[in-house]
Write an enzyme that holds these catalytic residues in place. Structure first.
Site, PDB file in Angstrom:
ATOM      1  N   LYS A  22       0.836  -1.205   0.000  1.00 56.64           N
ATOM      2  CA  LYS A  22       0.000   0.000   0.000  1.00 56.64           C
ATOM      3  C   LYS A  22       0.865   1.247   0.000  1.00 56.64           C
ATOM      4  O   LYS A  22       0.642   2.172  -0.796  1.00 56.64           O
ATOM      5  CB  LYS A  22      -0.900  -0.044   1.244  1.00 56.64           C
ATOM      6  CG  LYS A  22      -2.006   0.986   1.231  1.00 56.64           C
ATOM      7  CD  LYS A  22      -2.913   0.806   2.453  1.00 56.64           C
ATOM      8  CE  LYS A  22      -3.728  -0.478   2.364  1.00 56.64           C
ATOM      9  NZ  LYS A  22      -4.373  -0.830   3.638  1.00 56.64           N
ATOM     10  N   ARG A  91      -2.859   2.981   8.703  1.00 58.88           N
ATOM     11  CA  ARG A  91      -3.248   1.764   7.970  1.00 58.88           C
ATOM     12  C   ARG A  91      -2.066   0.811   7.854  1.00 58.88           C
ATOM     13  O   ARG A  91      -0.942   1.224   7.615  1.00 58.88           O
ATOM     14  CB  ARG A  91      -3.748   2.137   6.560  1.00 58.88           C
ATOM     15  CG  ARG A  91      -4.875   3.144   6.606  1.00 58.88           C
ATOM     16  CD  ARG A  91      -5.208   3.673   5.226  1.00 58.88           C
ATOM     17  NE  ARG A  91      -6.089   2.764   4.506  1.00 58.88           N
ATOM     18  CZ  ARG A  91      -6.517   2.983   3.268  1.00 58.88           C
ATOM     19  NH1 ARG A  91      -6.120   4.056   2.609  1.00 58.88           N
ATOM     20  NH2 ARG A  91      -7.329   2.122   2.683  1.00 58.88           N
ATOM     21  N   GLY A 100      -6.467 -10.993   8.332  1.00 60.62           N
ATOM     22  CA  GLY A 100      -6.107 -11.393   9.684  1.00 60.62           C
ATOM     23  C   GLY A 100      -5.241 -10.348  10.354  1.00 60.62           C
ATOM     24  O   GLY A 100      -5.031 -10.374  11.559  1.00 60.62           O
ATOM     25  N   MET A 102      -4.530  -6.328  11.372  1.00 59.21           N
ATOM     26  CA  MET A 102      -5.283  -5.117  11.624  1.00 59.21           C
ATOM     27  C   MET A 102      -5.254  -4.268  10.377  1.00 59.21           C
ATOM     28  O   MET A 102      -4.247  -4.175   9.706  1.00 59.21           O
ATOM     29  CB  MET A 102      -4.626  -4.344  12.765  1.00 59.21           C
ATOM     30  CG  MET A 102      -5.575  -3.411  13.453  1.00 59.21           C
ATOM     31  SD  MET A 102      -4.666  -2.157  14.316  1.00 59.21           S
ATOM     32  CE  MET A 102      -4.674  -0.879  13.062  1.00 59.21           C
ATOM     33  N   ARG A 333      -3.750  -0.589  -6.750  1.00 59.59           N
ATOM     34  CA  ARG A 333      -2.913  -1.784  -6.930  1.00 59.59           C
ATOM     35  C   ARG A 333      -3.360  -2.473  -8.205  1.00 59.59           C
ATOM     36  O   ARG A 333      -4.454  -2.206  -8.711  1.00 59.59           O
ATOM     37  CB  ARG A 333      -3.043  -2.738  -5.730  1.00 59.59           C
ATOM     38  CG  ARG A 333      -4.441  -3.249  -5.567  1.00 59.59           C
ATOM     39  CD  ARG A 333      -4.601  -4.074  -4.298  1.00 59.59           C
ATOM     40  NE  ARG A 333      -6.031  -4.352  -4.153  1.00 59.59           N
ATOM     41  CZ  ARG A 333      -6.590  -4.796  -3.037  1.00 59.59           C
ATOM     42  NH1 ARG A 333      -5.864  -5.004  -1.966  1.00 59.59           N
ATOM     43  NH2 ARG A 333      -7.878  -5.028  -3.005  1.00 59.59           N
ATOM     44  N   HIS A 453     -12.233 -31.058   4.829  1.00 58.00           N
ATOM     45  CA  HIS A 453     -12.030 -32.432   4.375  1.00 58.00           C
ATOM     46  C   HIS A 453     -12.611 -32.645   2.984  1.00 58.00           C
ATOM     47  O   HIS A 453     -11.953 -33.168   2.080  1.00 58.00           O
ATOM     48  CB  HIS A 453     -12.680 -33.382   5.383  1.00 58.00           C
ATOM     49  CG  HIS A 453     -12.539 -34.824   5.024  1.00 58.00           C
ATOM     50  ND1 HIS A 453     -13.471 -35.499   4.285  1.00 58.00           N
ATOM     51  CD2 HIS A 453     -11.547 -35.699   5.290  1.00 58.00           C
ATOM     52  CE1 HIS A 453     -13.065 -36.750   4.125  1.00 58.00           C
ATOM     53  NE2 HIS A 453     -11.903 -36.900   4.727  1.00 58.00           N
ATOM     54  N   SER A 777      13.253 -40.619 -15.164  1.00 54.45           N
ATOM     55  CA  SER A 777      11.957 -39.968 -15.140  1.00 54.45           C
ATOM     56  C   SER A 777      11.493 -39.944 -13.688  1.00 54.45           C
ATOM     57  O   SER A 777      11.374 -40.991 -13.047  1.00 54.45           O
ATOM     58  CB  SER A 777      10.963 -40.721 -16.015  1.00 54.45           C
ATOM     59  OG  SER A 777       9.705 -40.078 -15.947  1.00 54.45           O
ATOM     60  N   CYS A 845       7.191 -37.590 -14.621  1.00 54.37           N
ATOM     61  CA  CYS A 845       5.930 -38.153 -15.103  1.00 54.37           C
ATOM     62  C   CYS A 845       4.914 -38.333 -13.978  1.00 54.37           C
ATOM     63  O   CYS A 845       3.931 -39.021 -14.149  1.00 54.37           O
ATOM     64  CB  CYS A 845       6.169 -39.473 -15.823  1.00 54.37           C
ATOM     65  SG  CYS A 845       6.830 -40.763 -14.762  1.00 54.37           S
ATOM     66  N   TYR A 865      11.929 -32.614 -19.927  1.00 51.34           N
ATOM     67  CA  TYR A 865      10.505 -32.639 -20.253  1.00 51.34           C
ATOM     68  C   TYR A 865       9.656 -32.905 -19.016  1.00 51.34           C
ATOM     69  O   TYR A 865      10.155 -33.391 -18.004  1.00 51.34           O
ATOM     70  CB  TYR A 865      10.198 -33.692 -21.336  1.00 51.34           C
ATOM     71  CG  TYR A 865      10.368 -35.128 -20.891  1.00 51.34           C
ATOM     72  CD1 TYR A 865       9.318 -35.822 -20.280  1.00 51.34           C
ATOM     73  CD2 TYR A 865      11.566 -35.791 -21.077  1.00 51.34           C
ATOM     74  CE1 TYR A 865       9.482 -37.133 -19.861  1.00 51.34           C
ATOM     75  CE2 TYR A 865      11.736 -37.108 -20.665  1.00 51.34           C
ATOM     76  CZ  TYR A 865      10.692 -37.774 -20.061  1.00 51.34           C
ATOM     77  OH  TYR A 865      10.836 -39.060 -19.636  1.00 51.34           O
TER      78      TYR A 865
END
Lengths: 893, 893
Positions: A22, A91, A100, A102, A333, A453, A777, A845, A865
């Site tokens: 900010k 701020r 979370g 202030m 922003r 979950h 791999s 892979c 790759y």
């Protein structure tokens, strides 16, 4: 001497580390000459010193004094002056935006005296007392932790018979302030602080402290934000949107963050301060209506937005306030946007000459492309959809699912067995619901967030899930869902859930295939497609040109191989052969297991050979001219046999009830018992099986070699590669390699012989293993299982949601590669494997091969790759290009 | 230019790398002035060049010419000369003695002409033709790979009506040579080579080739001998023990290799060459009888032995030949000895002033001490024992076991269930026999070697095993064992097996406790004990003075803790707490698992707390003043519940037959199903359990803290340490640590809080984890399981014997730490843990803590302590001392 305080005019957007996001952007706007209220930033370094020592650095007070004095001189007012007070906002502003922590205290500098000065200067007693009310409330709540302000305000409004703050007059507000101060006195045992400097210092310390608040810490753990960054504090001259109807406050975007279309997007609220917009107390106006209210400010705002977009070369979001006709910029922003908008905006900005194609590629992500590739509900008839909208939760696992509602796992399993599509609805899921989640098309819960979950397990399964639909009342006894408008959905009724938006609809909403997928399938003509498809086409093609990583696909049959080829795969990185042992062939595998000697074993293998050869012929044909890496059989043999417990029950019950038992079932039970393992994942599988069952791997190699030979004889160009799974020691590979090379020579074809690196020890001894391998791999799934000691089948459902909640990891290590642990093993193996054998071909892979974040890591680690599911091939192409561009740009920096 | 050939007079014993063990020792004896037949050594470097290029280096021939010419000049004979031939032996000799390599060809230089010269010079036609016969036979077999010589010789002896070679005269032997040459011609298509130089070169190449023979390669893989060392070749002037009864050949030890007693030990065979002793064709004489046959040579030999022992400062074994009364030394090396002799000889040599106590410590091993600590059969009445000896196999897993013979696994299990001791007898075992092996006291097989399934699994279990007792005929149908003398042992008969010597006795041989164990138990007065106990006492005490590693014990109860203390443990390194949940307490664990909410869970935990406190009080009291590391509960909860398959069958059968079922069984089955895991070893256990079941770890910490508090209040000095198992990420540890410290503070005691490092990721992120740990303890069992991807319960029985046979590893990685893989993880963790937290205490508590070879590694890796079973504490003390001495001596080199 360390400098702890920067004037807005001193900083810039590159100083986010020190000034926070900010502060850096306020400084940037100041230097652009935009109307930012004067102010200064206390640095993150001051915060770190405070957190380390429990007090602010001794030099800080003097520095703040100096900047405050300059501010007072500039504004011609003194902080908290009884006659004409300067007011400031305090701020927080860390490098990364962090819920979370202030947030903001406005109107610092007001007290029992200066409130009168403010009244005099503003000409409005009501405004002054409203501002003081706000100060006591925000300061009381966020700095002092006092509760109960909202309730008092509601009481007062109720007594007055109104719901609107604006109906409270000066007298009411004076009374509110008195009661608020009483709350503070009661809760803290101290009067509300009257000294303006004390207000400022307490607020500053509170911002610093909030860095280590529980929610902030949890968020950091989840998002892997370092704990030692600290936050900056912005001290900014107050401007007032609540000075009357010629004042107001608003938020805006420089383009539509949903579609990317250029235009005026935002909201405006007259006679209000910023927190009122967020709180949703009154209805905001569309930003375009500001033109009619205050054309000068409106025009100026459009100019500012134009300036910002050209300067930041991207969509920006902004907060502004108009104080009696004067526009002030409070924040800007680079703005968040939807996946589709990201692609559109990136290409628009290229066309507008603002950014290069490399930069455009950097502005979109593979995660966004994934979202665009899920089927979605047709958006053609928005009205119809809204009529059937039952409610909204969180889009926890994307996709669109339609099915009958069921309320428990057993019913889901039974319905699925009948071939019915179901949506499993629970308040929240537990490991007990696993079978039902597997059986269902989608999962809907009324509680829990993105790490619940249900969310974690569904994402692991790639299954559509909406979580935490709290406005839907789920009654498991009555087997009903009740929506806020009273609609009752009973078991068996059809619902549709949108795993991206979180929407839940009654009835079967038509599912529309993704146009982006249609494009990759070659079903669309790009030139005639909409701008989204054109943007995707353009950026993926640019990524192809930029990337160094090749992208292959994991495919086990010819159909998947063909699709992978259409999606741009440069070969098969993983062709599993165990799927070729299922179906009709189970009987042959049983014969192999039950064989009572080498001859019977050889016979069983001989029967499998022509089938394997046919499988391989199909895949090699589909990938003609491209490499096809075939992994020799990996899973333990008992996976092809019946389950121990089920078979035991079957035989025992038959015995107990005197039924006759097929003697083969008894023999099979003996075999299943003999082959049963405590921990099959780390038991007799992979190369171990190949070394224990003579001829098994040999049969597979021969089938592959003969398939290749047959195609070569047809004039095609098959390119088989043989991959040995689960190697932990070079000796294992040496033995298999020797046999494979012998068989290949016998058949008269050539193939690379390489190995999976999926056991930690293999990575740690890669220098030795490379001597016997033509390629590596990485099987990052198993490497993650072994590296963490996590049996994926067990742990994901059992405790991953708890682990995400506790912040033990921010994302499942099966979803995105764990760089510190598993990634380190990979890096060791690449480095030492190549040191032993320069030019060793190295790929990956595991499923991570299609994970955007992981692809970057694989690029950096120097892999040749990645291989992933056909569907993920475009994502990997995009991310491989992004990784290459990012690496090149950081090289030239 | 590389020098490929060394005269015996040029080398010395420090040149084993280049000259091999045999060549270096021959050179050493030559330089000592001992009577060694002149000769030279072709170096290992020549071998390496040969193996790399497929031919000997071009310079080699000229060098050999030169040395051969010098030898001929010295001896006054020419190789293969028709009148007076010089004959030589060609013998292999690698740095390490290696079965599977070609050994020796004698009498090189003989051919159809020089055999006559030899006859003339020796005055014995018979001798000359016997020597030629030997050359064709040995050369034919080992260099040319021709078979059938033994059979021809047997035929000729049979035709002559004798069994003794000496009864064959010159005429017989001429005929034998002709037939032998015919065999060579038939098998190779070439006549037996007549050119002496060609014989020498072919034999040299054959020795080189044998380095890469299958058995040699296998042996090297198993013994971890590098594959690129190569072997040297020794060319040595022949001397003849077969020149008549005034000649002969023998082997000797400078001390008794069994007891360590000084004296004359060895065997002598008149009129023979070396291979006759080994072949056992005729009975040898005790060496002492040489004195009567040839006192001069005998006295000279004693002198040589004295010289060698003083020079090598150790027991030596030697090979010698007497040629017509002249003594020649053919080989010497430091001799093998029994475990008891090693301890006795080491201390004797100190007393004789030949070696220091440090050197003495280096001469004994922990593996030897282990052998001395097993119970053995009483050796008091040797005669009785021999009378009941049934046969001999290999001692595959040490100890002494007595029990009734059973021939299958089920019978073993049933008998064990009745409380009977049984010995499981099989031809060979397979994974199917596992249950029977667990149930039996000991295992006896008639087939297979030290890496057979039975041997590997028994060693893993620490169970007595005799393998490959091939002279015992095991009839599984008839259920009998038949010994060579016709004794038949039936099922139920009692036998006794000696896992060290491999002996199998009929009847119950009394088992004698180890006096060394009695000594450690404090039951013997050292001063009045035999010399073995005194030697052990002396060297273990010296090790204690030398070692840097502390030795702790793994103990879960007060009795074990007390024993560990007697055995010299400096504390408890691993106190498992899960054993405390068994027995009567299963019910409480079931309550915990079945608890239907946090309150019921808390209640179940509260019931466990006083019991845990009592357990901890006992252990802390036994270890008063010493650290006790308590590991919080590690195994998955379902380990405390009934088996899924058994319970499923029980409930299903009851239902099918209409029996009533205890409703709790049904509830339990649901819980067992819910908690069932595919791979519990890498599932919900350890810290994961602690984080998922609130209060579980807290209960344990509180119980420990309260136990410590209680003892402190009694005036004792309890030193508890809390260890968190299965951590893979620092975040897990942070959360548990925070709770533990809170509870400790509440109770008012202090304790270190540390972690196991047993997951690869924990080792790889040790730098992070160290920040939250007061100590590390390596759980090398789990680290091996995860590092190799080996579920020990499954893989040891399923394929370790095959892996040992294939040479994939030389020793199970669960027995001795795998340095390249698991050891590397450990080294990374030690280094990075200490870098993050200097002085971090680091130990190991896996079974490797008591493995001699591993202890050396742990010393080198810089650990602070090892912890092992109480029984292994003395072994670890000894090895820790040896490691320190070895490290110090290599530092000062």
């Amino acid at each position: 001497m360390t400098k702890y305080v920067y004037d807005f005019a001193e900083g810039g957007r590159d100083m986010k580390d020190l000034l926070g996001g900010k502060g850096a952007n306020l400084a940037e706007m100041t230097s652009l000459g935009l109307p930012v209220p004067p102010g200064f930033v206390i640095t993150t370094e001051a915060c770190r010193a405070y957190l380390a020592n429990g007090e602010v650095p001794s030099e800080l007070a003097a520095e703040v004094d100096e900047h405050l004095a300059a501010l007072e001189a500039q504004m011609g007012k003194r902080l908290g002056d009884a006659e004409d007070p300067l007011l400031v906002s305090v701020r927080s502003g860390a490098k990364f935006s962090m819920p979370g922590m202030m947030d903001t205290v406005l109107n610092i500098g007001l007290n029992d005296e200066s409130v009168n000065g403010l009244a005099k200067q503003s000409g409005s007693e009501r405004f002054a007392w409203d501002s003081y009310r706000r100060l006591v409330q925000m300061f009381g709540k966020t700095v002092l932790g006092v509760e109960g302000f909202e309730e008092v305000l509601d009481e007062v409004k109720k007594a007055k018979g109104t719901k609107d703050d604006l109906d409270l007059d000066e007298v009411d507000l004076r009374a509110v302030v008195e009661r608020f101060k009483g709350l503070v006195q009661a809760a803290t045992g101290q009067p509300f602080p009257q000294d303006p400097r004390a207000q400022m210092e307490l607020a500053t310390a509170a911002v610093f402290d909030s860095w280590d608040g529980e929610r902030a810490k949890l968020y950091r753990r989840q998002e892997r934000i370092p704990a030692d960054l600290g936050t900056a504090v912005n001290i900014c001259t107050m401007v007032f949107g609540n000075l009357g109807m010629d004042s107001g406050t608003g938020v805006a975007f420089t383009r539509d963050p949903a579609s990317g279309a250029q235009g005026v997007y935002g909201d405006y609220l007259q006679n209000a301060q910023g927190e009122d917009v967020v709180a949703g107390i009154r209805n905001t106006l569309p930003l375009a209506e500001l033109e009619g209210l205050d054309k000068a400010s409106y025009d100026q705002l459009l100019g500012v937005m134009e300036t910002l977009e050209r300067h930041y070369r991207d969509l920006c979001d902004i907060e502004f306030t108009i104080e009696r006709g004067k526009l002030w910029m409070l924040q800007t922003r680079v703005g968040k946007r939807t996946a589709g908008a990201a692609f559109r905006i990136a290409t628009q900005l290229v066309d507008e000459g603002l950014i290069s194609e490399d930069e455009a590629l950097d502005r979109v992500t593979g995660a966004q492309l994934v979202r665009l590739m899920f089927p979605a509900f047709g958006a053609t008839d928005e009205a119809t959809k809204d009529e059937t909208l039952l409610g909204k939760g969180m889009g926890a696992s994307p996709g669109a699912a339609v099915g009958k509602v069921v309320f428990d796992s057993d019913t889901a399993v039974a319905a699925a067995a009948r071939g019915e599509d179901v949506i499993l609805v629970r308040r929240e899921t537990t490991p007990d619901d696993l079978a039902g989640m597997i059986a269902a098309q989608g999962i809907l819960t009324s509680r829990g967030g993105k790490t619940s979950h249900a969310a974690v397990v569904a994402r692991g399964m790639g299954k559509t899930c909406v979580c935490g639909a709290e406005d839907l009342e789920v009654d498991l006894e009555a087997k009903t869902i009740t929506s806020p408008d009273g609609t009752v959905v009973a078991e068996g009724d059809v619902v549709s859930i949108d795993g991206t938006s979180g929407a839940v609809y009654l009835g079967a909403v038509p599912v529309r295939p993704s146009p982006v997928v249609q494009y990759f399938e070659g079903e669309l003509d790009v030139a005639e497609s909409d701008d989204l498809v054109r943007a995707v086409d353009r950026l993926v093609r640019h990524a192809d040109a930029a990337r160094r990583l090749a992208v292959r696909a994991n495919a086990d049959n010819a159909e998947d191989a063909e699709r992978a080829r259409r999606f741009g795969a440069a070969g098969i990185g993983l062709c599993r052969t165990e799927h070729m042992f299922l179906g009709d062939r189970r009987q042959l595998v049983e014969d192999l297991v039950l064989a009572d000697g080498p001859e019977a074993q050889a016979e069983a293998l001989a029967a499998l050979l022509p089938m394997q050869r046919e499988d391989f012929t199909g895949i090699l044909r589909a990938m003609d001219g491209l490499p096809v890496t075939v992994r020799l059989i990996d899973p333990p043999l008992h996976e092809f046999l019946p389950d121990l417990t089920e078979l035991s029950v079957e035989v025992a019950v038959a015995e107990a009830t005197g039924q006759s038992i097929d003697p083969r079932r008894q023999v099979l039970l003996d075999a299943v018992r003999r082959l049963h393992e405590q921990n099959p994942m780390i038991g007799l599988r992979g190369v171990r099986l190949g070394l224990v069952i003579p001829g098994l791997f040999g049969m597979q190699v021969r089938a592959l070699a003969e398939a290749a030979k047959g195609l070569r004889d047809e004039g095609l160009d098959p390119r088989p590669e043989i991959m040995v799974p689960l190697v932990s020691a070079v000796q294992e590979l040496e033995i298999v390699r020797e046999e494979a090379l012998r068989i290949l020579a016998e058949v008269g074809v050539e193939a690379l012989v390489g190995t999976m690196i999926e056991i930690p020890r293999a990575a740690l001894t890669a220098g030795q293993i490379a001597e016997a391998a033509d390629f590596f791999s990485f099987g990052t799934n198993d490497l993650t299982q072994m590296g963490w000691g996590f049996s994926r089948d067990d742990v994901e459902a059992a405790f991953f949601s708890r682990y995400l909640d506790l912040g033990i990891f921010g994302v499942s290590p099966f979803e995105s590669i764990d760089r510190d642990g598993v990634g380190r093993l990979l890096a060791i193996a690449v480095e030492e494997g190549r040191a032993a054998k320069p030019g060793l071909k190295v790929g990956v892979c595991g499923e991570h091969g299609g994970d955007p974040d992981s692809v970057h890591f694989f690029h950096t680690a120097g892999l040749d790759y990645v291989s992933c599911s056909p569907f993920r091939v475009p994502v990997a192409r995009l991310e491989a290009g992004r990784a290459a561009v990012a690496a090149a740009s950081s090289d030239t920096r």
